[in-house]
Design an enzyme around this catalytic site. Sequence first.
Site, PDB file in Angstrom:
ATOM      1  CG  HIS A  99      53.580  26.137   3.888  1.00 42.69           C
ATOM      2  ND1 HIS A  99      53.012  25.174   4.694  1.00 42.69           N
ATOM      3  CD2 HIS A  99      54.342  25.463   2.994  1.00 42.69           C
ATOM      4  CE1 HIS A  99      53.413  23.984   4.313  1.00 42.69           C
ATOM      5  NE2 HIS A  99      54.210  24.128   3.272  1.00 42.69           N
ATOM      6  CG  ASP A 129      50.471  25.884   6.820  1.00 41.04           C
ATOM      7  OD1 ASP A 129      50.138  26.580   5.844  1.00 41.04           O
ATOM      8  OD2 ASP A 129      51.496  25.181   6.847  1.00 41.04           O
ATOM      9  CB  SER A 205      53.060  21.122   2.084  1.00 44.36           C
ATOM     10  OG  SER A 205      54.224  20.979   2.852  1.00 44.36           O
TER      11      SER A 205
END
Length: 379
Positions: A99, A129, A205
């Site tokens: 993402h 992801d 992330s």
Amino acid sequence: MKINRNFVISLLITIALVVFGAVACIIIHRNISLKSSRSSSKLGDVAEALSAPKPKNLKAIIHENQKLVVSLEVKNGSENITGSGFLYDTKGDIVTNAHVVNNGSSITVKMADTTTYKGKLIGKSEITDVALVRVDNLSGKSPMKILKNKKADIGDEIIALGSPLGFQNTATTGIISGLNRSFTLENYQYKNVYQISAPISPGNSGGPLLDRNTGQVIGINSAKIDDESIGFSIPITQVDSMINNWAANPTTYEFSSQDITSDKNQKPTNEDAAYLVSYFYNSLNSNDYVTAYSLLGASWQQSTAYEDFRKGYLQTVSVKIDNMLCRGTDNGNIEVSATIQAVEGNEPNSKTSKYNVIYNVGYENNNLKILNGKSTIIE
């Protein structure tokens, strides 16, 4: 004197019984002692304890691994998306979240010393992801240590590294607080992931989750619950084979290249300049003189040999930075001024000295450097 025959026989039998009993007692005592000694001995446990690896120093784990953690800036139309990643192998491959790079038009990879490279996307999952970005300039560089054959358990201490909210090279600590969590987020399926108590925020992330005791990567920090100190990390054992397949069979994505701006046009920001000076002192505090020296500009290195630089800090126990200020100069560089407190000398004869320092920070061959500096002692 006449000796009674029955008396002699009884005496001999008694003596024989006594001797037999004594010998039997000795044998039984030796066997019991040996058995007891073997069963109660802790020598084996002690040997195992002495040979078992001891937990590494927390500061050392963080400093060594931060060198291989990167921040990513991905252009997605007019929007800039930031995330984190880490060097996974000797091919220059950076693991991050899908993402972070999804639908991006270019990828900029920034190292711990603020050096920037262009990255190209070579693998991305539409379900899990996870993505892989290759930086050719990092080929041959030693990657982070990955724990590929063991999953974490509840209560295991962990360290989360990354660049949350744009604050590069941030470390938070916690524990594995849950296992086998599953949910769907932004069309990605998170299955059997770790729940962690270490605080993570946007920008974390794709950063690595480390085992506190060994410093090895055990997961990829990927998501959090809003307004809660609950984060989720994808176990590295779950995606290792997929990442290795991408590395061996890279896919070409048209949108994943970018030319890094020439140093003639690059202007440092106050944030990058302050970070670089802080990273310089963090390296000194970790006795990592090689990294600290590498942050100096060419002219400074030419006037000061590495051995002289190192000797100058061997008696410095620790350095604390106070009151850091940054301002732009006429030539586009950043002047960083600060007050530092340095604990110098050997215990118990160490003393604390204060200095005013001023550094000139600017780009040199596309790399942000501490070009020159001076310090004056505060009486």
